[in-house]
Design an enzyme around this catalytic site. Sequence first.
Site, PDB file in Angstrom:
ATOM      1  N   CYS A  96     -60.341  11.680 -89.373  1.00 26.13           N
ATOM      2  CA  CYS A  96     -59.623  12.683 -88.576  1.00 26.13           C
ATOM      3  C   CYS A  96     -58.898  13.710 -89.442  1.00 26.13           C
ATOM      4  CB  CYS A  96     -58.666  12.024 -87.590  1.00 26.13           C
ATOM      5  SG  CYS A  96     -57.333  11.039 -88.317  1.00 26.13           S
ATOM      6  N   HIS A 147     -53.122   9.546 -86.116  1.00 24.20           N
ATOM      7  CA  HIS A 147     -54.335  10.283 -85.755  1.00 24.20           C
ATOM      8  C   HIS A 147     -54.005  11.757 -85.565  1.00 24.20           C
ATOM      9  CE1 HIS A 147     -58.426  10.676 -84.322  1.00 24.20           C
ATOM     10  NE2 HIS A 147     -58.042  11.163 -83.159  1.00 24.20           N
ATOM     11  N   HIS A 159     -62.062  15.722 -82.507  1.00 22.89           N
ATOM     12  CA  HIS A 159     -61.488  14.726 -83.408  1.00 22.89           C
ATOM     13  C   HIS A 159     -62.544  13.764 -83.923  1.00 22.89           C
ATOM     14  CE1 HIS A 159     -60.771  11.228 -80.385  1.00 22.89           C
ATOM     15  NE2 HIS A 159     -61.702  12.024 -79.917  1.00 22.89           N
TER      16      HIS A 159
END
Length: 185
Positions: A96, A147, A159
């Site tokens: 990510c 994240h 993502h």
Amino acid sequence: MKKWVIGFILLNYLAGMVPEVNAQMVGITNKDVEAMKDGEDLTHYHPNAETVNLNPYLSTVKDKSEGMRDKIYQEAQRYIGTPYVWGGTSRAGIDCSGLVQVVFRAHGIALPRITQEQQLLGKRKSIQQAKKGDLYFWEDNRGDVYHVAIANGDGGYVHAPSPGQYVGNGHIYDFSPSFMIRILP
């Protein structure tokens, strides 16, 4: 023996069984994280400047046009289908924060490599304020960021989810971020 150890490490890496990186590992203190939660802007100050020096990152933003937001999001879309690889930064495999870093770098904007440092590039804002090209962040129940994704300005985002998955689109109604930050003006 040496080959066995390397193979074991590689196998665990590919299986996604890698150590969790936390804010303290990169020199971000709990005080910094709490200040961010209170809305304090840490872009020009960090007590551990040897570890996190944010000014060089933010000074690389030269194109301040609205069109840059579209370019950033379009670049992120080009990675759709790329396999998730922890620590990856290429089309062969990406995580990510690697996705965020390479997408912005493709347009001349240098960003830190890891999520814990990327979260410090601006003030925390409500996810409802997100524009295309802003960054969404997720926190666990301890307040640790784990994240990051690139917003599309309509509640959606691109993502790299997790091991065994691929870069794709998501939406705040399905997997809701904790906050967002704005890198582009």
